[in-house]
Design a protein around this motif. Sequence first.
Motif, PDB file in Angstrom:
ATOM      1  N   VAL A  44       0.847  -1.198   0.000  1.00 50.87           N
ATOM      2  CA  VAL A  44       0.000   0.000   0.000  1.00 50.87           C
ATOM      3  C   VAL A  44       0.885   1.252   0.000  1.00 50.87           C
ATOM      4  N   PHE A  45       1.997   1.179   0.727  1.00 47.22           N
ATOM      5  CA  PHE A  45       2.922   2.310   0.842  1.00 47.22           C
ATOM      6  C   PHE A  45       3.339   2.826  -0.541  1.00 47.22           C
ATOM      7  N   ASN A  46       3.465   4.121  -0.667  1.00 46.07           N
ATOM      8  CA  ASN A  46       3.985   4.691  -1.923  1.00 46.07           C
ATOM      9  C   ASN A  46       4.561   6.058  -1.654  1.00 46.07           C
ATOM     10  N   LEU A  47       5.610   6.394  -2.356  1.00 49.34           N
ATOM     11  CA  LEU A  47       6.196   7.740  -2.252  1.00 49.34           C
ATOM     12  C   LEU A  47       6.862   8.100  -3.572  1.00 49.34           C
ATOM     13  N   TRP A  48       6.513   9.290  -4.091  1.00 50.36           N
ATOM     14  CA  TRP A  48       7.181   9.807  -5.299  1.00 50.36           C
ATOM     15  C   TRP A  48       7.676  11.210  -4.971  1.00 50.36           C
ATOM     16  N   VAL A  49       8.989  11.355  -4.925  1.00 48.77           N
ATOM     17  CA  VAL A  49       9.586  12.671  -4.670  1.00 48.77           C
ATOM     18  C   VAL A  49      10.028  13.226  -6.023  1.00 48.77           C
ATOM     19  N   ILE A  50       9.562  14.434  -6.334  1.00 52.41           N
ATOM     20  CA  ILE A  50       9.855  15.027  -7.644  1.00 52.41           C
ATOM     21  C   ILE A  50      10.532  16.384  -7.449  1.00 52.41           C
ATOM     22  N   GLU A  51      11.735  16.485  -8.022  1.00 51.10           N
ATOM     23  CA  GLU A  51      12.487  17.745  -7.899  1.00 51.10           C
ATOM     24  C   GLU A  51      12.243  18.554  -9.166  1.00 51.10           C
ATOM     25  N   ALA A  52      11.305  19.477  -9.070  1.00 48.82           N
ATOM     26  CA  ALA A  52      10.973  20.281 -10.257  1.00 48.82           C
ATOM     27  C   ALA A  52      10.284  21.552  -9.806  1.00 48.82           C
ATOM     28  N   ASP A  53      10.234  22.504 -10.715  1.00 45.83           N
ATOM     29  CA  ASP A  53       9.539  23.754 -10.452  1.00 45.83           C
ATOM     30  C   ASP A  53       8.088  23.452 -10.053  1.00 45.83           C
ATOM     31  N   LYS A  54       7.612  24.163  -9.039  1.00 48.66           N
ATOM     32  CA  LYS A  54       6.256  23.900  -8.509  1.00 48.66           C
ATOM     33  C   LYS A  54       5.156  24.114  -9.558  1.00 48.66           C
ATOM     34  N   LYS A  55       5.496  24.885 -10.624  1.00 44.56           N
ATOM     35  CA  LYS A  55       4.450  25.122 -11.645  1.00 44.56           C
ATOM     36  C   LYS A  55       3.991  23.793 -12.267  1.00 44.56           C
ATOM     37  N   TYR A  56       4.903  22.818 -12.282  1.00 42.79           N
ATOM     38  CA  TYR A  56       4.535  21.529 -12.876  1.00 42.79           C
ATOM     39  C   TYR A  56       3.546  20.759 -12.002  1.00 42.79           C
ATOM     40  N   ALA A  57       3.526  21.087 -10.708  1.00 45.61           N
ATOM     41  CA  ALA A  57       2.561  20.423  -9.821  1.00 45.61           C
ATOM     42  C   ALA A  57       1.135  20.837 -10.182  1.00 45.61           C
ATOM     43  N   GLN A  58       0.989  21.992 -10.831  1.00 48.13           N
ATOM     44  CA  GLN A  58      -0.344  22.422 -11.298  1.00 48.13           C
ATOM     45  C   GLN A  58      -0.736  21.620 -12.539  1.00 48.13           C
ATOM     46  N   MET A  59       0.262  21.453 -13.413  1.00 49.21           N
ATOM     47  CA  MET A  59      -0.015  20.778 -14.686  1.00 49.21           C
ATOM     48  C   MET A  59      -0.249  19.275 -14.498  1.00 49.21           C
ATOM     49  N   PHE A  60       0.491  18.680 -13.550  1.00 51.04           N
ATOM     50  CA  PHE A  60       0.436  17.227 -13.330  1.00 51.04           C
ATOM     51  C   PHE A  60       0.109  17.009 -11.845  1.00 51.04           C
ATOM     52  N   PRO A  61      -1.148  17.264 -11.449  1.00 49.38           N
ATOM     53  CA  PRO A  61      -1.452  17.421 -10.020  1.00 49.38           C
ATOM     54  C   PRO A  61      -1.730  16.102  -9.280  1.00 49.38           C
ATOM     55  N   ILE A  62      -0.833  15.147  -9.420  1.00 47.49           N
ATOM     56  CA  ILE A  62      -1.053  13.845  -8.771  1.00 47.49           C
ATOM     57  C   ILE A  62      -0.998  13.958  -7.243  1.00 47.49           C
ATOM     58  N   GLN A  63      -0.383  15.040  -6.738  1.00 44.69           N
ATOM     59  CA  GLN A  63      -0.295  15.215  -5.280  1.00 44.69           C
ATOM     60  C   GLN A  63      -1.662  15.536  -4.675  1.00 44.69           C
ATOM     61  N   LYS A  64      -2.638  15.835  -5.513  1.00 42.73           N
ATOM     62  CA  LYS A  64      -3.968  16.155  -4.976  1.00 42.73           C
ATOM     63  C   LYS A  64      -4.754  14.898  -4.619  1.00 42.73           C
ATOM     64  N   THR A  65      -4.200  13.738  -4.939  1.00 42.08           N
ATOM     65  CA  THR A  65      -4.890  12.475  -4.664  1.00 42.08           C
ATOM     66  C   THR A  65      -4.378  11.899  -3.333  1.00 42.08           C
ATOM     67  N   SER A  66      -4.784  10.664  -3.038  1.00 42.94           N
ATOM     68  CA  SER A  66      -4.290  10.029  -1.812  1.00 42.94           C
ATOM     69  C   SER A  66      -2.856   9.537  -1.986  1.00 42.94           C
ATOM     70  N   ALA A  67      -2.319   9.614  -3.211  1.00 47.20           N
ATOM     71  CA  ALA A  67      -0.933   9.189  -3.438  1.00 47.20           C
ATOM     72  C   ALA A  67       0.015  10.108  -2.671  1.00 47.20           C
ATOM     73  N   ASN A  68       1.139   9.528  -2.254  1.00 45.93           N
ATOM     74  CA  ASN A  68       2.092  10.272  -1.443  1.00 45.93           C
ATOM     75  C   ASN A  68       3.150  10.899  -2.353  1.00 45.93           C
ATOM     76  N   VAL A  69       2.929  12.151  -2.742  1.00 49.91           N
ATOM     77  CA  VAL A  69       3.822  12.812  -3.713  1.00 49.91           C
ATOM     78  C   VAL A  69       4.400  14.071  -3.085  1.00 49.91           C
ATOM     79  N   ILE A  70       5.712  14.225  -3.208  1.00 51.59           N
ATOM     80  CA  ILE A  70       6.357  15.434  -2.672  1.00 51.59           C
ATOM     81  C   ILE A  70       7.055  16.162  -3.821  1.00 51.59           C
ATOM     82  N   TRP A  71       6.700  17.410  -4.060  1.00 57.30           N
ATOM     83  CA  TRP A  71       7.437  18.254  -5.017  1.00 57.30           C
ATOM     84  C   TRP A  71       8.458  19.021  -4.182  1.00 57.30           C
ATOM     85  N   THR A  72       9.705  18.977  -4.584  1.00 63.12           N
ATOM     86  CA  THR A  72      10.741  19.571  -3.746  1.00 63.12           C
ATOM     87  C   THR A  72      11.839  20.226  -4.591  1.00 63.12           C
ATOM     88  N   ASP A  73      12.693  21.009  -3.917  1.00 64.86           N
ATOM     89  CA  ASP A  73      13.842  21.608  -4.614  1.00 64.86           C
ATOM     90  C   ASP A  73      15.033  20.669  -4.588  1.00 64.86           C
TER      91      ASP A  73
END
Length: 487
Positions: free
Chosen positions: A243-272
């Motif tokens: 069940v555990f899941n984690l996706w850490v993505i190092e990218a400009d936060k603007k991409y979190a708007q375009m590809f908003p998988i962090q809005k789901t129950s999935a464990n996604v971190i956008w970071t520098d």
Amino acid sequence: MKNIKDTIQKKNGHLKEKVLQFGEGNFLRAFVDWMIDEANDERHFDGSVVIVQPIERGMVDRINDQNGMYTLIMRGLENGEKTEKVKAITSVSRGINPFEDYEGYMAMAESGDLQVIVSNTTEAGISYVEGDKLEDPLPKAFPAKICKFLYHRYKHFDGDKERGILLLPVELIDNNGGELERIVKQYASEWNLEPAFITWLDEACSFANTLVDRIVTGYPRDEVEAYSEKFGYEDNLMVTSEVFNLWVIEADKKYAQMFPIQKTSANVIWTDDARPYKKRKVRILNGAHTSTVLSAYLSGFDFVGQFIEDADYNTYLKALIFDEIIPTIDLPDDELKAFADAVFERFGNPFIKHRLLDISLNSVSKFTARCLPSLLDYKAEKGVLPVRMTYALAALLKFYDVKEEEEGFFGVRENGEKYPVKDDRKNLQFFEKIWQEKDITILVERILANKDLWYQDLTEVEGLKEAVTTHLHNILTLGTKEMLKSL
Ligand SMILES: NC(=O)c1ccc[n+]([C@@H]2O[C@H](COP(=O)([O-])OP(=O)(O)OC[C@H]3O[C@@H](n4cnc5c(N)ncnc54)[C@H](O)[C@@H]3O)[C@@H](O)[C@H]2O)c1
Ligand SMILES: O=P(O)(O)OC[C@@H](O)[C@@H](O)[C@H](O)[C@H](O)CO
């Protein structure tokens, strides 16, 4: 019994094909495509995935046979309670085999809907292959394929900066996005592509470093019948995971708007900076796998859950993680301990049957990337060698005592059973030859000195040759497990 495609309604059939995915393996289907499925269900993304087969032998035909659909079974413990979540994934619109449908594949480069490229081409995929040319329909190296694909897109849209792509490679190598970008640009320069294309890559595209974490155990061979009965359909692409899941993505936060998988129950971190997450995961979780499974397999275990239940292996693993790996990672102690505790719980997941032989694939490069840095950092910091990590290296050497047969390379474990060893052919040929040497001291010295295996001469690490020789000698005389108990 009917197939999943004749039973489940493809709920998202109308979606725009926004994602191109290189790789059709279990991991991407149980992780990325599941996250996109969740994002679609909650109407955050409204995009589907086109899967491209990265190498000639693959399974996109099977994916198309099921109209892109398959069942994901996520099982584990949540707050100590057993849980099973089943989801029919419908985010994949279709698969393309570019070796048979080159036009269909290149048409994706011209798509105005395309926004994201995801890839998982194993640790071998993000590498430079000499001789790849722009004129080759499908250059061999994955970065060369990407360079050609993006160049076609750049030309087709006349350098339009609105048509750039977010690239999300998930290969478990350091700096995966940066490496992909570096090699793509290397091809661009070798192929004399115009400087404006490089500017387009820099300004319109983003090659993100990412770190993924989910244990995916694939097709549930032993349980397929029971599951088919339960679901009421046949599914040749069923996939199981924790069940555990984690996706850490190092990218400009603007991409979190375009590809908003962090809005789901999935464990996604956008970071520098994804580096600390990667170091923690690769050294602790993957490092623990690689430093334990070969020894455990030689001792007679077949699955991770079995050695976690074994008191001797449990003690070994705790000491390995807490005393030898954690001290080499520069992150807050409580965070590292919490992660390590969770890893123990995940390895002990009663539902997950993670085969040791599956994890053993390519163990030489895994040891180099996932264990050796901890071993060397520990030596540098403490002035002595970590005893369990050096034992793990000796167990690896014993695991690679192989002979070539018609179907591949095989070792023999302590109970007399033959097992396949899968790694680079050159590595296996080297081990077969070297194991003809009867003097253990010479054998260890020659293996550790081979820079093709470890990218450095390990005989130069003070005391390592002697420690590994002693461990290997004891493994051969006492047995792998007896030796482990004495550590
Ligand atoms: N299974 C897991 O728990 C898990 C978790 C995190 C990361 N991963 C990573 O995912 C990778 C694949 O794992 P999987 O479970 O999907 O395996 P899999 O066997 O189901 O799939 C392998 C995939 O890799 C591609 N591939 C193989 N060799 C290649 C090459 N030389 N060049 C380009 N592509 C190649 C195949 O086409 C296929 O898509 C592993 O290397 C692993 O590091 C796996
Ligand atoms: O998948 P591999 O073969 O690279 O490595 C085997 C395991 O260590 C790995 O699959 C882990 O389970 C995974 O990385 C967890 O996120």
